[in-house]
Design a protein around this motif. Sequence first.
Motif, PDB file in Angstrom:
ATOM      1  N   LEU A   1       0.841  -1.210   0.000  1.00  0.00           N
ATOM      2  CA  LEU A   1       0.000   0.000   0.000  1.00  0.00           C
ATOM      3  C   LEU A   1       0.872   1.254   0.000  1.00  0.00           C
ATOM      4  O   LEU A   1       0.652   2.185  -0.778  1.00  0.00           O
ATOM      5  N   PHE A   2       1.878   1.254   0.874  1.00  0.00           N
ATOM      6  CA  PHE A   2       2.778   2.410   0.937  1.00  0.00           C
ATOM      7  C   PHE A   2       3.531   2.590  -0.381  1.00  0.00           C
ATOM      8  O   PHE A   2       3.734   3.712  -0.845  1.00  0.00           O
TER       9      PHE A   2
ATOM     10  N   VAL B   1      -4.041   2.250  -3.629  1.00  0.00           N
ATOM     11  CA  VAL B   1      -4.139   3.614  -3.093  1.00  0.00           C
ATOM     12  C   VAL B   1      -5.519   3.828  -2.471  1.00  0.00           C
ATOM     13  O   VAL B   1      -5.649   4.400  -1.378  1.00  0.00           O
ATOM     14  N   ALA B   2      -6.565   3.304  -3.146  1.00  0.00           N
ATOM     15  CA  ALA B   2      -7.930   3.457  -2.617  1.00  0.00           C
ATOM     16  C   ALA B   2      -8.071   2.744  -1.278  1.00  0.00           C
ATOM     17  O   ALA B   2      -8.656   3.299  -0.332  1.00  0.00           O
ATOM     18  N   ILE B   3      -7.509   1.518  -1.188  1.00  0.00           N
ATOM     19  CA  ILE B   3      -7.603   0.772   0.080  1.00  0.00           C
ATOM     20  C   ILE B   3      -6.841   1.506   1.179  1.00  0.00           C
ATOM     21  O   ILE B   3      -7.317   1.628   2.310  1.00  0.00           O
TER      22      ILE B   3
ATOM     23  N   LEU C   1      -6.246   4.773   1.387  1.00  0.00           N
ATOM     24  CA  LEU C   1      -6.974   5.987   1.774  1.00  0.00           C
ATOM     25  C   LEU C   1      -8.203   5.653   2.608  1.00  0.00           C
ATOM     26  O   LEU C   1      -8.528   6.353   3.577  1.00  0.00           O
ATOM     27  N   SER C   2      -8.886   4.560   2.237  1.00  0.00           N
ATOM     28  CA  SER C   2     -10.150   4.247   2.902  1.00  0.00           C
ATOM     29  C   SER C   2      -9.951   3.522   4.228  1.00  0.00           C
ATOM     30  O   SER C   2     -10.661   3.787   5.194  1.00  0.00           O
ATOM     31  N   GLU C   3      -8.980   2.594   4.283  1.00  0.00           N
ATOM     32  CA  GLU C   3      -8.890   1.705   5.442  1.00  0.00           C
ATOM     33  C   GLU C   3      -7.703   1.977   6.365  1.00  0.00           C
ATOM     34  O   GLU C   3      -7.743   1.611   7.526  1.00  0.00           O
ATOM     35  N   TYR C   4      -6.628   2.547   5.847  1.00  0.00           N
ATOM     36  CA  TYR C   4      -5.412   2.673   6.640  1.00  0.00           C
ATOM     37  C   TYR C   4      -5.101   4.114   7.061  1.00  0.00           C
ATOM     38  O   TYR C   4      -4.641   4.345   8.158  1.00  0.00           O
ATOM     39  N   ALA C   5      -5.326   5.049   6.142  1.00  0.00           N
ATOM     40  CA  ALA C   5      -4.872   6.426   6.398  1.00  0.00           C
ATOM     41  C   ALA C   5      -5.702   7.089   7.493  1.00  0.00           C
ATOM     42  O   ALA C   5      -6.919   6.874   7.579  1.00  0.00           O
ATOM     43  N   SER C   6      -5.027   7.889   8.314  1.00  0.00           N
ATOM     44  CA  SER C   6      -5.745   8.670   9.323  1.00  0.00           C
ATOM     45  C   SER C   6      -6.444   9.833   8.606  1.00  0.00           C
ATOM     46  O   SER C   6      -6.065  10.190   7.483  1.00  0.00           O
TER      47      SER C   6
ATOM     48  N   MET D   1      -1.959   8.255 -15.700  1.00  0.00           N
ATOM     49  CA  MET D   1      -2.982   9.308 -15.789  1.00  0.00           C
ATOM     50  C   MET D   1      -4.310   8.866 -15.170  1.00  0.00           C
ATOM     51  O   MET D   1      -4.997   9.673 -14.545  1.00  0.00           O
ATOM     52  N   VAL D   2      -4.660   7.577 -15.347  1.00  0.00           N
ATOM     53  CA  VAL D   2      -5.965   7.137 -14.835  1.00  0.00           C
ATOM     54  C   VAL D   2      -5.915   6.584 -13.406  1.00  0.00           C
ATOM     55  O   VAL D   2      -6.955   6.233 -12.858  1.00  0.00           O
ATOM     56  N   ILE D   3      -4.718   6.531 -12.797  1.00  0.00           N
ATOM     57  CA  ILE D   3      -4.629   6.080 -11.396  1.00  0.00           C
ATOM     58  C   ILE D   3      -5.568   6.890 -10.482  1.00  0.00           C
ATOM     59  O   ILE D   3      -6.334   6.313  -9.720  1.00  0.00           O
ATOM     60  N   PRO D   4      -5.547   8.242 -10.562  1.00  0.00           N
ATOM     61  CA  PRO D   4      -6.439   8.997  -9.665  1.00  0.00           C
ATOM     62  C   PRO D   4      -7.922   8.687  -9.888  1.00  0.00           C
ATOM     63  O   PRO D   4      -8.694   8.694  -8.935  1.00  0.00           O
ATOM     64  N   LEU D   5      -8.279   8.394 -11.138  1.00  0.00           N
ATOM     65  CA  LEU D   5      -9.679   8.068 -11.444  1.00  0.00           C
ATOM     66  C   LEU D   5     -10.089   6.777 -10.729  1.00  0.00           C
ATOM     67  O   LEU D   5     -11.113   6.737 -10.025  1.00  0.00           O
ATOM     68  N   VAL D   6      -9.255   5.728 -10.880  1.00  0.00           N
ATOM     69  CA  VAL D   6      -9.547   4.441 -10.232  1.00  0.00           C
ATOM     70  C   VAL D   6      -9.516   4.624  -8.716  1.00  0.00           C
ATOM     71  O   VAL D   6     -10.418   4.162  -8.003  1.00  0.00           O
ATOM     72  N   ALA D   7      -8.482   5.320  -8.221  1.00  0.00           N
ATOM     73  CA  ALA D   7      -8.314   5.463  -6.768  1.00  0.00           C
ATOM     74  C   ALA D   7      -9.471   6.247  -6.155  1.00  0.00           C
ATOM     75  O   ALA D   7     -10.039   5.834  -5.141  1.00  0.00           O
ATOM     76  N   SER D   8      -9.829   7.346  -6.784  1.00  0.00           N
ATOM     77  CA  SER D   8     -10.861   8.215  -6.209  1.00  0.00           C
ATOM     78  C   SER D   8     -12.228   7.531  -6.204  1.00  0.00           C
ATOM     79  O   SER D   8     -12.925   7.514  -5.181  1.00  0.00           O
ATOM     80  N   LEU D   9     -12.619   6.944  -7.341  1.00  0.00           N
ATOM     81  CA  LEU D   9     -13.940   6.304  -7.412  1.00  0.00           C
ATOM     82  C   LEU D   9     -13.998   5.056  -6.535  1.00  0.00           C
ATOM     83  O   LEU D   9     -14.997   4.792  -5.874  1.00  0.00           O
ATOM     84  N   SER D  10     -12.898   4.282  -6.524  1.00  0.00           N
ATOM     85  CA  SER D  10     -12.882   3.078  -5.682  1.00  0.00           C
ATOM     86  C   SER D  10     -12.896   3.456  -4.203  1.00  0.00           C
ATOM     87  O   SER D  10     -13.539   2.782  -3.393  1.00  0.00           O
ATOM     88  N   GLU D  11     -12.207   4.536  -3.868  1.00  0.00           N
ATOM     89  CA  GLU D  11     -12.189   4.977  -2.468  1.00  0.00           C
ATOM     90  C   GLU D  11     -13.589   5.383  -2.018  1.00  0.00           C
ATOM     91  O   GLU D  11     -14.001   5.075  -0.888  1.00  0.00           O
ATOM     92  N   ASP D  12     -14.322   6.050  -2.899  1.00  0.00           N
ATOM     93  CA  ASP D  12     -15.712   6.406  -2.582  1.00  0.00           C
ATOM     94  C   ASP D  12     -16.542   5.149  -2.320  1.00  0.00           C
ATOM     95  O   ASP D  12     -17.337   5.108  -1.383  1.00  0.00           O
TER      96      ASP D  12
END
Lengths: 53, 327
Positions: free
Chosen positions: A35-36, B123-125, B127-132, B189-200
Amino acid sequence: MSALASGPDVAATDLLDSTQLKGRARKATIFRTLLFAAVGFTIAMLGVLIGPR
Amino acid sequence: MTQSVVSRNPGVNRPLLNRARSDEEIANQLLNTKSAKFSERLIGYSLVACGLISVLTTVGIVLVLIEEALQFFGDVSLVDFLFGTEWTALFADGSFGVLPLVTATVMIAALSMVVAIPVGLLVAIYLSEYASPKVRSVLKPVMELLAGVPTIVFGYFALTFITPSVLKPIFSETQVFNILAASIAVGIMVIPLVASLSEDALSAVPRALREGAFGMGATRMEVSTQVVVPAALSGIVASIVLAISRAFGETMIVAIAAGSKAQIADNPLEPGQTMTGFMVQAFSGDVETGSTVYKSLFAVGLLLFLITLVLNLISNRIVAKFREAYD
């Protein structure tokens, strides 16, 4: 409670098998590292893209 | 109704109720005036007009594409177009077999997903599960910054960094313009798209599911991968299909980094031309209006539109199939 009492005859030491716990902990550590790495990769790419060349 | 409420609740605040009743009467009086009715109707019509503008624009685009494409198929047969393996549209006596463009487009979309899906999901996991909350409040805007970088910058990034500094040292036979560099750039380029929508989608999973899994002694990784991700699968799949559609339609990166040699794409280290890449090349040249080459642009555009449409339909079906409803 009675279901627990008449359940399979498993010792507490087997349930808390240290090798299994270590394996799960190792997997969790590897996953956290991944993840990191993914987040680091994304930030690094952004840095390379908009940073000075 | 209010009378029965009052009779059933003797302790109700009568002055407050009377005031609420008078407020309701005033509101009704205001709504019943002619000007109020007129403005309400005006707002309704305006909203319908706004909806119609987007629908009619789409219909107009499709109609123009179909009209010009039909004229093209008067010059070139549909079978030659769909199954021909040579695309030399800009030559004097050109061939119009679209397979080289389609294979390059599919290869770039597929290779870009090899980069975007794992990294975006991880990145989505995170942001959603680990990050403070504090880390998330910093990382999310940074991710969105990456999504805001113009695609032409990614094109130059592929040409001036990925090819010479990453690919050449690993694969010495890499050509200056190549499909792999373009794919990696599209993937990034599409990493943020996948990360943002999956995080939601991951964040929308009810907290009770996580707590149940933690209560059973699951580690955070087990909760993330075996509970949260399966529960959010429909949203994750939707984000992936959206990213694939985005990769199919990407223009500037492939036009700059993949080259303009239309050939059946079988080696990602060689150049290739995508459908959008050809459109850019043709429109930036001096293609005569009404010529076969000009009409071929619309045929290629229509094919791209149909591919994206099919992908969106598949996405809708997958989302409906995997949708999990929680209270």
